[in-house]
Design a protein around this motif. Structure first.
Motif: not given
Ligand SMILES: Nc1nc2c(ncn2[C@@H]2O[C@H](COP(=O)(O)OP(=O)(O)O)[C@@H](O)[C@H]2O)c(=O)[nH]1
Ligand SMILES: [Mg+2]
Length: 219
Positions: A21-22, A25-26, A28, A132, A215-219
Motif C-alpha cells: 500500500r505504501s 501510494s508513493e 500515486g 486502498h 485522493r491517492v494521487r493527492g496524498r
C-alpha cells in the motif's frame, strides 16, 4: 508454540500488505480489490469499467482465479497489462503473490490497478492484500440477505456494487431489506446499482473510482 508460528505468519502477511500500500501510494497508484461470489459479475464489471475509464485512466488488472485463464482472456482486448494469479485451489489472494504481480507492472505508467479476487465472500474479506479499497460486488439473484450473512466483507468495504439490477423484476430481491442490513454494518458506504448486461449505473461507479484515484494521487 503453534499459535506463535501462526501469529508470525499473519504478521508477515500484514507487513507485506502495508508495504504494498505504501509503495502504491508513493507512486500515486490506486488499487481496488473486487470481492464477490462466483458469477456476481466481477469480470463483467471490469469489462464495462475498462471500456468507460481507460481513455482517462491508465489501468492494469490482477486476475485471481483458482484455475484457468478465462477471465484474463476476456480482458485481453482492452490493451492493458494483465497479471494472472492462479491460486491452484486457494480461496483468496495473498500479499506475496500480489507483490510479485505488482513487480511486473510499470507503476509509473499506471493510475489504477484492479484486482479481481477469487469468487468467494468469506476468505478474500479476511486478507489485506495492500489495496486502498475493498469493493463488495453483490448481485440481485444472490438475494438481499448477503450483507447480514457475510458481515465482514460488507463491514470492511469502501463501496458496494449491486449488479444485475435488470433482474429485479424476476426475483424476490428486497432492496429495502438489503439497504437496511447494509446500513447496520457500514452506515455511510456508497452503493452503486449496476447492470453490466444493460450498461446501466456505471457512470456513478466510474466517477467514484476517479475521485478515489485523485485522493491517492493527492496524498
Ligand atoms: N442479467 C445480467 N447478467 C449479468 C450481469 N453481469 C454479469 N452477468 C452475467 O453473469 C454471469 C457471470 O458473470 P461474470 O462477469 O463472469 O462473473 P464473475 O464470476 O463474478 O466474474 C455471466 O453470464 C454474465 O454475462 C448483469 O448485470 N445482468
Ligand atoms: Mg470473473
Amino acid at each position: 508454540m503453534e499459535i506463535k508460528v501462526i501469529q508470525h505468519l499473519l504478521d508477515a502477511s500484514e507487513k507485506r500488505a502495508a508495504e504494498i500500500r505504501s509503495l502504491l501510494s508513493e507512486k500515486g497508484v490506486l488499487m481496488v480489490n473486487l470481492i464477490g461470489s462466483p458469477g456476481c459479475g466481477k469480470t463483467s464489471l471490469l469489462e464495462k469499467t475498462l471500456a468507460a475509464i481507460r481513455e482517462r485512466c491508465r489501468c492494469a488488472v490482477i486476475e485471481g482465479d483458482v484455475a484457468t485463464d478465462r477471465d484474463a482472456l476476456r480482458l485481453q482486448n482492452y490493451d492493458i497489462p494483465i497479471c494472472l494469479i492462479n491460486t491452484e485451489g486457494a480461496c483468496h489472494l495473498e500479499p506475496m503473490s500480489i507483490r510479485k504481480a505488482i513487480d511486473e507492472i510499470d507503476l509509473a505508467a499506471i493510475d489504477i490497478i484492479f484486482v479481481e479476487n477469487v469468487g468467494n465472500l468469506v476468505c478474500p474479506a479476511e486478507f489485506d492484500i495492500g489495496e486502498h479499497a475493498k469493493i463488495a460486488v453483490a448481485s440481485v439473484p444472490e438475494g438481499h440477505d448477503k450483507p447480514e450473512k457475510y458481515p465482514l466483507l460488507f463491514n470492511e468495504c469502501e463501496a458496494v456494487v449491486l449488479n444485475k439490477i435488470d433482474l429485479l423484476p424476476f426475483t424476490d430481491f428486497d432492496k429495502a431489506a438489503f439497504y437496511a442490513s447494509l446500513k447496520k454494518l457500514n452506515a455511510k458506504v456508497p452503493v452503486f446499482e449496476t447492470s453490466c448486461r444493460k450498461g446501466e449505473g456505471l457512470d456513478a461507479w466510474v466517477a467514484w473510482l476517479e475521485s478515489a484515484r485523485s485522493r491517492v494521487r493527492g496524498r
